[in-house]
Design an enzyme around this catalytic site. Sequence first.
Site, mmCIF file in Angstrom:
data_model
loop_
_atom_site.group_PDB
_atom_site.id
_atom_site.type_symbol
_atom_site.label_atom_id
_atom_site.label_comp_id
_atom_site.label_asym_id
_atom_site.label_seq_id
_atom_site.Cartn_x
_atom_site.Cartn_y
_atom_site.Cartn_z
ATOM 1 N N ASP A 7 18.643 2.425 -4.158
ATOM 2 C CA ASP A 7 19.711 1.986 -5.079
ATOM 3 C C ASP A 7 20.979 1.566 -4.349
ATOM 4 O OD1 ASP A 7 21.946 4.484 -5.624
ATOM 5 O OD2 ASP A 7 20.072 4.980 -4.605
ATOM 6 N N GLU A 61 0.835 -1.213 0.000
ATOM 7 C CA GLU A 61 0.000 0.000 0.000
ATOM 8 C C GLU A 61 0.870 1.263 0.000
ATOM 9 O OE1 GLU A 61 -3.549 -1.909 2.841
ATOM 10 O OE2 GLU A 61 -2.173 -0.378 3.629
ATOM 11 N N LYS A 108 19.691 7.528 6.452
ATOM 12 C CA LYS A 108 19.623 6.069 6.229
ATOM 13 C C LYS A 108 21.027 5.505 6.334
ATOM 14 C CE LYS A 108 18.053 7.192 2.232
ATOM 15 N NZ LYS A 108 17.680 7.157 0.810
HETATM 16 O O1 LIG Z 1 24.992 12.819 0.369
HETATM 17 C C1 LIG Z 1 25.227 12.076 -0.575
HETATM 18 O O2 LIG Z 1 26.245 11.424 -0.696
HETATM 19 C C2 LIG Z 1 24.140 11.953 -1.598
HETATM 20 O O3 LIG Z 1 23.430 13.120 -1.675
HETATM 21 C C3 LIG Z 1 23.217 10.842 -1.227
HETATM 22 O O4 LIG Z 1 23.916 9.680 -1.361
HETATM 23 C C4 LIG Z 1 22.036 10.710 -2.153
HETATM 24 O O5 LIG Z 1 20.927 10.480 -1.458
HETATM 25 P P1 LIG Z 1 19.763 9.408 -1.813
HETATM 26 O O6 LIG Z 1 18.659 10.214 -2.456
HETATM 27 O O7 LIG Z 1 20.343 8.375 -2.766
HETATM 28 O O8 LIG Z 1 19.441 8.863 -0.458
HETATM 29 MG MG LIG Z 2 20.054 6.735 -3.762
#
Ligand SMILES: O=C(O)[C@H](O)[C@H](O)COP(=O)(O)O
Ligand SMILES: [Mg+2]
Length: 305
Positions: free
Chosen positions: A248, A22, A223
């Site tokens: 990714d 969802e 994350k």
């Molecule tokens: O801070 C970084 O290295 C990049 O902006 C980050 O890896 C990209 O963020 P994503 O949207 O893939 O979480």
């Molecule tokens: Mg990413």
Amino acid sequence: MWTKLKKLQNVDDYNKFLDSFETFLFDCDGVLWHGNTLLPRTRETLDLLKKRGKRIIFVTNNSSKSRKSYKKKLESHEIPAEEDEIFGSAYAAAVYLKQVVKFPSEQKVYVVGEEGIEAELDAEGIAHCGGTDPNDRQPMTAEDFETFDQDPSIGAVLCGIDFHFNYLKLCKAFTYLQNSKTLFLLTNDDSTYPSHGKKFPGAGSISSSLTFSTGRTPKSLGKPYSTMMDCIEAKLKFDKEKAVFIGDRLDTDILFAKNSNIKSLLVLTGVSTEREILADDAKILPDFYINQIGDLYQVDDKGNV
Ligand SMILES: O=C(O)[C@H](O)[C@H](O)COP(=O)(O)O
Ligand SMILES: [Mg+2]
């Protein structure tokens, strides 16, 4: 439901996958886009999810933009989004400082990063310096070597992706972090990020110069760590049993999903590769993987909506 790592590769797989969830939580860089270029059929796929009544949440470690700026970026690609459905590592860091640290109003955060961090700190009423200040984008002078010193008004150093990183900022942050009371925080510690079909050094490659020079271990708020999910769950209620995270990177996105007890889909348009997940010694495995997010649109393409 499938029991082991499953590659989605035909319309039946796509339909079964879409019908299983969802709430779809999307990473951004490497999933939706590379830089400012949308990956194939990203908009159509998000539109298809909306048509099917699915909930979409964006969750990015990229701290260069605030949620407001990400809303504008999404809308510039005709992807509708509410600010409250967008979670960036700059937002997670600002909320952490405000609500967890209870950051003192008389102190400032020294920012190694871009406007995204500054805007989210402003939104939480947290004072800051450094960041996009032109004075910090200058070369070090002989006088700087003389004058740089610890500053008790700096309560934290917060480091994210900084496209203007330089020796002066490194020296300022390093100096402030000599005081063990000064918090050492990262928006995220991604080693690289995908852009223009290539990889480039990410926030983690910038902050590693501070980790190495200070010998201190920072706390990262993006994350795969729990602060980001705490922020999402504080704002939005959703059934984790029927949620999937689409990313990714194995070591941020997929690990974040596992840490959050939700299913995960790895796309092969960003950093992590099929070879990594098929290797015998693979440590972090998604539940599903797919070549690119736009492949899910094929259910619509063939009129099988
Ligand atoms: O801070 C970084 O290295 C990049 O902006 C980050 O890896 C990209 O963020 P994503 O949207 O893939 O979480
Ligand atoms: Mg990413």
